[in-house]
Design a protein around this motif. Sequence first.
Motif, mmCIF file in Angstrom:
data_model
loop_
_atom_site.group_PDB
_atom_site.id
_atom_site.type_symbol
_atom_site.label_atom_id
_atom_site.label_comp_id
_atom_site.label_asym_id
_atom_site.label_seq_id
_atom_site.Cartn_x
_atom_site.Cartn_y
_atom_site.Cartn_z
ATOM 1 N N UNK A 58 0.823 -1.204 0.000
ATOM 2 C CA UNK A 58 0.000 0.000 0.000
ATOM 3 C C UNK A 58 0.859 1.256 0.000
ATOM 4 N N UNK A 59 1.951 1.230 0.727
ATOM 5 C CA UNK A 59 2.860 2.385 0.750
ATOM 6 C C UNK A 59 3.515 2.574 -0.605
ATOM 7 N N UNK A 60 3.943 1.472 -1.229
ATOM 8 C CA UNK A 60 4.606 1.577 -2.531
ATOM 9 C C UNK A 60 3.663 2.084 -3.609
ATOM 10 N N UNK A 61 2.379 1.795 -3.476
ATOM 11 C CA UNK A 61 1.426 2.209 -4.492
ATOM 12 C C UNK A 61 0.978 3.648 -4.383
ATOM 13 N N UNK A 80 5.798 9.679 1.895
ATOM 14 C CA UNK A 80 6.550 10.411 2.904
ATOM 15 C C UNK A 80 5.744 10.618 4.175
ATOM 16 N N UNK A 81 4.458 10.907 4.007
ATOM 17 C CA UNK A 81 3.616 11.088 5.178
ATOM 18 C C UNK A 81 3.475 9.813 5.985
ATOM 19 N N UNK A 82 3.313 8.678 5.289
ATOM 20 C CA UNK A 82 3.188 7.409 5.990
ATOM 21 C C UNK A 82 4.484 7.026 6.695
ATOM 22 N N UNK A 83 5.605 7.258 6.015
ATOM 23 C CA UNK A 83 6.889 6.958 6.643
ATOM 24 C C UNK A 83 7.127 7.857 7.864
ATOM 25 N N UNK A 84 6.682 9.097 7.767
ATOM 26 C CA UNK A 84 6.786 9.999 8.917
ATOM 27 C C UNK A 84 5.953 9.473 10.083
ATOM 28 N N UNK A 85 4.760 8.964 9.758
ATOM 29 C CA UNK A 85 3.904 8.409 10.807
ATOM 30 C C UNK A 85 4.564 7.202 11.456
ATOM 31 N N UNK A 95 5.606 6.802 15.411
ATOM 32 C CA UNK A 95 5.229 5.677 16.274
ATOM 33 C C UNK A 95 6.468 5.080 16.929
ATOM 34 N N UNK A 96 7.547 4.933 16.145
ATOM 35 C CA UNK A 96 8.785 4.400 16.713
ATOM 36 C C UNK A 96 9.320 5.313 17.816
ATOM 37 N N UNK A 97 9.240 6.617 17.593
ATOM 38 C CA UNK A 97 9.702 7.566 18.605
ATOM 39 C C UNK A 97 8.852 7.469 19.866
ATOM 40 N N UNK A 98 7.540 7.291 19.697
ATOM 41 C CA UNK A 98 6.667 7.141 20.860
ATOM 42 C C UNK A 98 6.989 5.865 21.632
ATOM 43 N N UNK A 99 7.338 4.802 20.916
ATOM 44 C CA UNK A 99 7.726 3.557 21.587
ATOM 45 C C UNK A 99 8.961 3.775 22.460
ATOM 46 N N UNK A 100 9.954 4.460 21.901
ATOM 47 C CA UNK A 100 11.170 4.751 22.668
ATOM 48 C C UNK A 100 10.830 5.618 23.879
#
Length: 637
Positions: free
Chosen positions: A381-384, A391-396, A400-405
């Motif tokens: 879905x991201x590739x399509x 870029x927006x999805x990758x930022x999201x 999420x990764x930052x929130x996990x940390x």
Amino acid sequence: MANAMQVRPAESTPPGPPSRRTARLPGVDGIRALAVTAVLVYHLSASWLPGGYLGVDVFFVISGYLITRLLVAERVGTGRISLRHFWLRRARRILPPLFPMLLATVVGTALVNRSALHQLRTEVLGALTYTSNWVQIGEHHSYFAKFSDPSVLQHLWSLAVEEQFYLIWPLIVVLVLLRGRRRLALVAGLGALGSAAAMAAIYQPGGDPSRVYFGTDTHASGLLVGAVLAIAWPAANAAPGPWSRRRLAVGATLSGLGVAGIGLGFWLLDQYGDATYRGGILAVSVATALLIAGTGHGRTPVGWLLARRPVRWLGARSYGLYLWHWPVLVLGDKIFGQRTVIVGAIEVSAAVLLAAGSYRFIERPVLTHGYRGALREAWRSVQGRTSARRGGLLTAVGAVAALCVFAVVTLLHAPAAPVSGLDKQLASAQLAAQQPPAAQPTPSAAAPSTAPSAAAPSPSASPSPAGPPPGDQISALGDSVMLAASPALRHRLPGIQIDAKVSRAMQRGPGIISGWAHRGELRPVVLLGLGTNGPFPADLLEGIIGQLGPDRTLYLVNVYLPTRPWGGAVNHTLTRVASAHTNVHLIDWRGAAGAHQNLLWPDRIHPRPGAGADLYARTVVEAMSTPMRAAPPGRVQ
């Protein structure tokens, strides 16, 4: 392997999403919707639906039924049961929506109520190991205290009970099913009765019932009742098709009895009633089994209602709604301070939206494609998408990764919760109450020649304009407000008998008073200061008055609860009941506290030590020093 697993997805979890098998039983999702609605209403305000917490037991029966049905069907169809695949399917259904909820809860708590992080660290560990119920028992958490701040992950106790059941019950099924289905049904039935009997035996009237409510050993009856149904009621497994009139009549009768039993439980079995823990929970579980058996495939009237699309929509998302609603309500209380109708609507809407999002973007993809398949679909879905959307999805994803940390670091370095001045005051008062009885004279010790016995109170204990009755003639029963003021009460009324505890509700009153009477410790004058922790029916208070009898004098202390929604209802009940009896008097703590808020702690409820506690004691003494009123005109006591 993923394709093979999706042919027989699991049919369980406390309120969980439906599988392809459960889709052939449309009433199941409808019953889930009924159960999660009851739990949500109860958590919004217990006075609206006193037994709404029993919705969890409805979930237990559904899970026990569906799990056992799946295991038995696998054994019949393949000749074996794959425990490895069973537990993998459990993980696919339960873990995906749980992790986002835990992450959001930790982050939200860090932002809204940082002082709770230290306790939350243990609770997150309990959630990840499915031992939340035993963690809460070990930490002495109360499921039913309405005044003290609840654990933000308290609701995961039920998920822990189910997961422990999922670990143990398949092993029992594998061993016992070899001896036949009847033997398995007998084991499940005896287990349900044994668990209910353990709950009744361990439950102590007058105490907090959270131990028997949280315990896997004492609260597994619903799961095992569902297991009995799956084994012993083949009609519940029948495929849709023409039904005879007799079958329709039987189904309609069973579903009607089931709805009536569940409804009565929701309405009558409040959290402090002895009947709840001495057969009430088992009765609601049996009623749920009748409802499952009688709903059919939408053929009976009740089944038709439960199979409507909006009801099934809610039931399909009930697992996510159960996970999200409690953190939303607890953190919402911290943000908004007081739950009004508008605030409640906002909180419910937020929980429903989070549950719908969890179902759409997490639960359904994992159920359909498995973990790796869901990740592959997400990557495709991201590739399509366009580069901007990518870029927006990758930022999201990065966010999420930052929130996990952030969540991990926050939990690891969570400061110990500071002990408040109120906590120190209550602990000191509780310690003083545990001093030897010699420090608190009994009626016989204080005045051996003139004091009347507790069993036969004397009119001489009645208040007079000259002053209050002697302290050694007074039994006081209260909650944390009275506990905070207990040193001042003992100073102004030497010899007074005080039993006051944190989180105590009026529902505990009858049991404690009965114990006093049985031991000959009930004195001629009773001071009752309960109501801080929740509303109660007038009949309960009338029952207490009946226990005391017409020869004792009862003083009711009303409540000052500007930050709690039930204060008005409690004071209305106290006033109405007191006005109907000549030996019952109302003490206006609400007026005294409201006029001297500077003498209260920041919670605006508990009196501070010194002047605040003395204000409470002085209010009591002055009320006891006024003449008794005449009977209301035309009213019979």
